[in-house]
Enzyme design. Structure first.
Site, PDB file in Angstrom:
ATOM      1  N   ASN A   7       0.877  -1.169   0.000  1.00  0.00           N
ATOM      2  CA  ASN A   7       0.000   0.000   0.000  1.00  0.00           C
ATOM      3  C   ASN A   7       0.913   1.217   0.000  1.00  0.00           C
ATOM      4  O   ASN A   7       1.472   1.593   1.031  1.00  0.00           O
ATOM      5  CB  ASN A   7      -0.894  -0.037   1.248  1.00  0.00           C
ATOM      6  CG  ASN A   7      -1.900   1.099   1.268  1.00  0.00           C
ATOM      7  OD1 ASN A   7      -1.802   2.038   0.464  1.00  0.00           O
ATOM      8  ND2 ASN A   7      -2.847   1.027   2.173  1.00  0.00           N
ATOM      9  N   ARG A  91      -2.466  -1.975  -3.600  1.00  0.00           N
ATOM     10  CA  ARG A  91      -3.694  -1.208  -3.390  1.00  0.00           C
ATOM     11  C   ARG A  91      -3.648   0.007  -4.321  1.00  0.00           C
ATOM     12  O   ARG A  91      -2.672   0.753  -4.344  1.00  0.00           O
ATOM     13  CB  ARG A  91      -3.760  -0.727  -1.935  1.00  0.00           C
ATOM     14  CG  ARG A  91      -5.026   0.037  -1.692  1.00  0.00           C
ATOM     15  CD  ARG A  91      -4.822   1.228  -0.832  1.00  0.00           C
ATOM     16  NE  ARG A  91      -6.082   1.942  -0.665  1.00  0.00           N
ATOM     17  CZ  ARG A  91      -6.196   3.040   0.028  1.00  0.00           C
ATOM     18  NH1 ARG A  91      -5.149   3.563   0.622  1.00  0.00           N
ATOM     19  NH2 ARG A  91      -7.353   3.636   0.127  1.00  0.00           N
ATOM     20  N   HIS A 180     -13.493   2.808  -0.374  1.00  0.00           N
ATOM     21  CA  HIS A 180     -13.395   1.759   0.680  1.00  0.00           C
ATOM     22  C   HIS A 180     -13.928   0.411   0.184  1.00  0.00           C
ATOM     23  O   HIS A 180     -14.335  -0.424   0.996  1.00  0.00           O
ATOM     24  CB  HIS A 180     -14.204   2.130   1.949  1.00  0.00           C
ATOM     25  CG  HIS A 180     -13.796   3.402   2.598  1.00  0.00           C
ATOM     26  ND1 HIS A 180     -14.711   4.360   2.983  1.00  0.00           N
ATOM     27  CD2 HIS A 180     -12.581   3.875   2.960  1.00  0.00           C
ATOM     28  CE1 HIS A 180     -14.077   5.380   3.531  1.00  0.00           C
ATOM     29  NE2 HIS A 180     -12.786   5.112   3.539  1.00  0.00           N
ATOM     30  N   ARG A 241     -13.959  15.561   7.891  1.00  0.00           N
ATOM     31  CA  ARG A 241     -14.745  15.908   6.699  1.00  0.00           C
ATOM     32  C   ARG A 241     -16.226  16.053   7.043  1.00  0.00           C
ATOM     33  O   ARG A 241     -16.751  15.296   7.863  1.00  0.00           O
ATOM     34  CB  ARG A 241     -14.581  14.825   5.630  1.00  0.00           C
ATOM     35  CG  ARG A 241     -13.264  14.891   4.914  1.00  0.00           C
ATOM     36  CD  ARG A 241     -13.061  13.711   4.003  1.00  0.00           C
ATOM     37  NE  ARG A 241     -12.147  12.738   4.571  1.00  0.00           N
ATOM     38  CZ  ARG A 241     -11.902  11.534   4.064  1.00  0.00           C
ATOM     39  NH1 ARG A 241     -12.495  11.154   2.950  1.00  0.00           N
ATOM     40  NH2 ARG A 241     -11.049  10.707   4.643  1.00  0.00           N
ATOM     41  N   ASP A 283     -10.727  12.485  16.678  1.00  0.00           N
ATOM     42  CA  ASP A 283     -10.594  11.093  17.128  1.00  0.00           C
ATOM     43  C   ASP A 283     -11.742  10.728  18.062  1.00  0.00           C
ATOM     44  O   ASP A 283     -11.967  11.380  19.076  1.00  0.00           O
ATOM     45  CB  ASP A 283      -9.242  10.965  17.858  1.00  0.00           C
ATOM     46  CG  ASP A 283      -8.860   9.525  18.094  1.00  0.00           C
ATOM     47  OD1 ASP A 283      -9.659   8.778  18.685  1.00  0.00           O
ATOM     48  OD2 ASP A 283      -7.747   9.153  17.670  1.00  0.00           O
ATOM     49  N   GLY A 331     -11.957   1.492  12.403  1.00  0.00           N
ATOM     50  CA  GLY A 331     -11.627   1.966  13.758  1.00  0.00           C
ATOM     51  C   GLY A 331     -12.814   2.196  14.686  1.00  0.00           C
ATOM     52  O   GLY A 331     -12.920   1.566  15.739  1.00  0.00           O
ATOM     53  N   GLU A 334     -15.397  -0.954  14.687  1.00  0.00           N
ATOM     54  CA  GLU A 334     -14.929  -2.151  15.400  1.00  0.00           C
ATOM     55  C   GLU A 334     -14.771  -1.916  16.890  1.00  0.00           C
ATOM     56  O   GLU A 334     -14.962  -2.835  17.685  1.00  0.00           O
ATOM     57  CB  GLU A 334     -13.555  -2.582  14.844  1.00  0.00           C
ATOM     58  CG  GLU A 334     -13.617  -3.123  13.437  1.00  0.00           C
ATOM     59  CD  GLU A 334     -12.248  -3.263  12.801  1.00  0.00           C
ATOM     60  OE1 GLU A 334     -11.245  -3.445  13.513  1.00  0.00           O
ATOM     61  OE2 GLU A 334     -12.185  -3.175  11.556  1.00  0.00           O
ATOM     62  N   GLU A 384      -8.145  -5.249   4.855  1.00  0.00           N
ATOM     63  CA  GLU A 384      -8.006  -4.892   3.437  1.00  0.00           C
ATOM     64  C   GLU A 384      -6.821  -5.614   2.794  1.00  0.00           C
ATOM     65  O   GLU A 384      -6.887  -6.009   1.633  1.00  0.00           O
ATOM     66  CB  GLU A 384      -7.878  -3.377   3.293  1.00  0.00           C
ATOM     67  CG  GLU A 384      -9.224  -2.699   3.522  1.00  0.00           C
ATOM     68  CD  GLU A 384      -9.134  -1.234   3.886  1.00  0.00           C
ATOM     69  OE1 GLU A 384      -9.371  -0.401   3.016  1.00  0.00           O
ATOM     70  OE2 GLU A 384      -8.843  -0.927   5.059  1.00  0.00           O
TER      71      GLU A 384
HETATM   72  P1  ADP Z   1      -8.437   5.134   8.835  1.00  0.00           P
HETATM   73  O1  ADP Z   1      -9.636   5.589   8.071  1.00  0.00           O
HETATM   74  O2  ADP Z   1      -7.382   6.193   8.966  1.00  0.00           O
HETATM   75  O3  ADP Z   1      -7.913   3.777   8.432  1.00  0.00           O
HETATM   76  P2  ADP Z   1      -9.261   3.801  11.280  1.00  0.00           P
HETATM   77  O4  ADP Z   1     -10.075   2.749  10.650  1.00  0.00           O
HETATM   78  O5  ADP Z   1      -7.986   3.405  11.960  1.00  0.00           O
HETATM   79  O6  ADP Z   1      -8.983   5.001  10.328  1.00  0.00           O
HETATM   80  O7  ADP Z   1     -10.209   4.524  12.368  1.00  0.00           O
HETATM   81  C1  ADP Z   1      -9.786   5.609  13.128  1.00  0.00           C
HETATM   82  C2  ADP Z   1     -10.911   5.992  14.069  1.00  0.00           C
HETATM   83  O8  ADP Z   1     -11.184   4.861  14.919  1.00  0.00           O
HETATM   84  C3  ADP Z   1     -10.604   7.161  14.990  1.00  0.00           C
HETATM   85  O9  ADP Z   1     -11.720   8.036  15.066  1.00  0.00           O
HETATM   86  C4  ADP Z   1     -10.416   6.490  16.333  1.00  0.00           C
HETATM   87  O10 ADP Z   1     -10.790   7.311  17.378  1.00  0.00           O
HETATM   88  C5  ADP Z   1     -11.387   5.338  16.233  1.00  0.00           C
HETATM   89  N1  ADP Z   1     -11.059   4.346  17.258  1.00  0.00           N
HETATM   90  C6  ADP Z   1      -9.970   3.563  17.367  1.00  0.00           C
HETATM   91  N2  ADP Z   1     -10.011   2.860  18.525  1.00  0.00           N
HETATM   92  C7  ADP Z   1     -11.138   3.221  19.169  1.00  0.00           C
HETATM   93  C8  ADP Z   1     -11.748   2.866  20.421  1.00  0.00           C
HETATM   94  N3  ADP Z   1     -11.164   2.000  21.225  1.00  0.00           N
HETATM   95  N4  ADP Z   1     -12.931   3.443  20.720  1.00  0.00           N
HETATM   96  C9  ADP Z   1     -13.507   4.330  19.902  1.00  0.00           C
HETATM   97  N5  ADP Z   1     -12.995   4.715  18.736  1.00  0.00           N
HETATM   98  C10 ADP Z   1     -11.834   4.171  18.363  1.00  0.00           C
END
Ligand code: ADP
Length: 400
Positions: A7, A91, A180, A241, A283, A331, A334, A384
């Site tokens: 990637n 990717r 995605h 966004r 976040d 993120g 999950e 992915e």
């Molecule tokens: P990307 O789109 O950059 O791949 P990710 O799939 O890693 O992003 O998701 C990032 C998001 O997941 C962030 O908003 C982060 O706060 C959230 N996240 C990660 N761990 C947790 C958690 N334990 N509880 C709540 N949100 C989480």
């Protein structure tokens, strides 16, 4: 059979080596700050410790040369020779309506990827830098491109055509593409497998909530509608966004608020979403923490986010005659069980019931709805890289 997954970004490359017999991850790595001083090279073999080095990595070829050395290193390597790598999966972000499935990256197909650069000016050239470098290092194996847009190529016209003058589509190619796709496809396939339903008979809504977020309606294993569009700014609010807003707001910002196109772009792309609403962070973990401390703006950010996600799930349901599952991934999907709970509560109109106890999982597979819920709610961690490797294996076998 071992497959390498790449990637490639403009200044960073992620790589993974997988054993396709067992679908096991053999090692993974990250090369950062390529072309800058003090590049960072991180490598982690499956049973070993993470190694971090500061190196001078002037370009993608040198970065990936280092990766190949590590992978075959006597002490920390996971294979004896790079000849064990039978195919490389890359990717690639945008294949527009020109590349509809994963493909062997022949010179002709690379030209087509180049033709899609205007649609993904930051991503496609960076992806191609990885392809070019790996082709130099492994010239005799197949290189497969796996596209974020490809899964959505099955959308019907009513999903991908915007209600603007038709010439905009015909002459300028303005339409919904969706993104995605690799993640949506993987979690939908995985969920179908878990529920023991053949994928070509499986209907679901996949809810990918990360820093970037999108939702997809999957009918008989095919994407039929999705929330991201021509670009990556619409649909549900994301980390920074805005997601869907009235286009009149953009015109008002430009015409009456004296903002430039660049400034408006910056506002909608980098300063909106969870960050813009909360004034705290993009976040979700920070948002949840601040909600617990009683912060009103953080609560507003989660409420707007959850409202839009729920509304889009219900809107996407209009594509389907039955729904086998609603699948949360990425993120937030999950890990953010607080967010899942708030979203699911807004789906109760159709008899969808979340089980608050089962829902308390982070980063693992699970069915999180009550037994009598009209639709199953699931958490499926996305992968992915594995999806890219699976597609690469498929194209490799087809090409044999
Ligand atoms: P990307 O789109 O950059 O791949 P990710 O799939 O890693 O992003 O998701 C990032 C998001 O997941 C962030 O908003 C982060 O706060 C959230 N996240 C990660 N761990 C947790 C958690 N334990 N509880 C709540 N949100 C989480």
């Amino acid at each position: 059979m071992k497959i390498l997954v790449i990637n490639s970004g403009s200044s960073s490359i992620k790589f993974q080596l997988l054993n396709m017999k067992t679908q096991e991850l053999l090692c993974k790595g990250l090369i950062e700050r390529i072309g800058l001083n003090d590049s960072i090279f991180t490598y982690e073999p499956k049973d070993g410790e993470k190694i971090k080095k500061i190196l001078d990595i002037k370009d993608h070829v040198i970065g990936l040369e280092n990766a190949m050395k590590m992978i075959t290193d006597e002490k920390v390597g996971v294979i004896k020779s790079i000849d064990e790598i039978k195919a490389v999966g890359h990717r690639i972000v945008h294949g527009a309506d020109k590349i509809l499935d994963s493909v062997n990256l022949t010179a002709e197909n690379i030209k087509t990827v180049e033709a899609c650069v205007p649609l993904a000016p930051l991503h496609n050239p960076a992806n191609l830098m990885g392809v070019e470098a790996m082709k130099k290092l492994l010239p005799n194996v197949i290189h497969v491109g796996v596209f974020d847009t490809a899964f959505h190529s099955t959308m019907p016209q009513e999903s991908y055509i915007y209600a603007i003058p038709y010439e905009m589509y015909e002459k300028h190619g303005i339409r919904r593409f969706g993104f995605h796709g690799t993640s949506h496809k993987y979690v939908a396939m995985k969920a179908a497998e878990k529920l023991n339903i053949p994928f070509d008979k499986f209907n679901c809504i996949t809810v990918h909530l990360g820093n970037g977020s999108s939702l997809t309606a999957v009918k008989n294993g095919k994407s039929v509608d999705t929330t991201l569009g021509y670009g990556t700014m619409c649909g549900v609010p994301m980390g920074t966004r805005a997601g869907d807003i009235d286009p009149a707001i953009v015109l008002h910002m430009l015409d009456n608020l004296g903002l430039s196109t660049k400034e408006v772009n910056n506002i909608l792309y980098k300063k909106s979403g969870l960050l813009g609403l909360s004034g705290i962070s993009s976040d979700m973990r920070d948002i949840e923490l601040k909600i617990k401390e009683g912060n009103e703006r953080a609560k507003l950010a989660l409420d707007v986010f959850a409202h839009q996600v729920a509304k889009n799930i219900l809107a996407l349901a209009a594509n389907l005659d039955k729904i086998d599952a609603i699948i949360f991934t990425a993120g937030i999907g999950e890990n953010g069980y607080e967010a899942r709970e708030v979203i699911a509560k807004r789906l109760s109109v159709f008899g969808i019931k979340i089980d608050n106890e089962k829902n308390k999982i982070r980063g693992e597979y699970g069915i999180i709805s009550k037994e009598d819920s009209q639709v199953k709610l699931m958490v499926v961690p996305t992968n992915e890289e594995l999806m890219i490797a699976l597609d690469t294996k498929r194209i490799f076998e087809e090409a044999k």
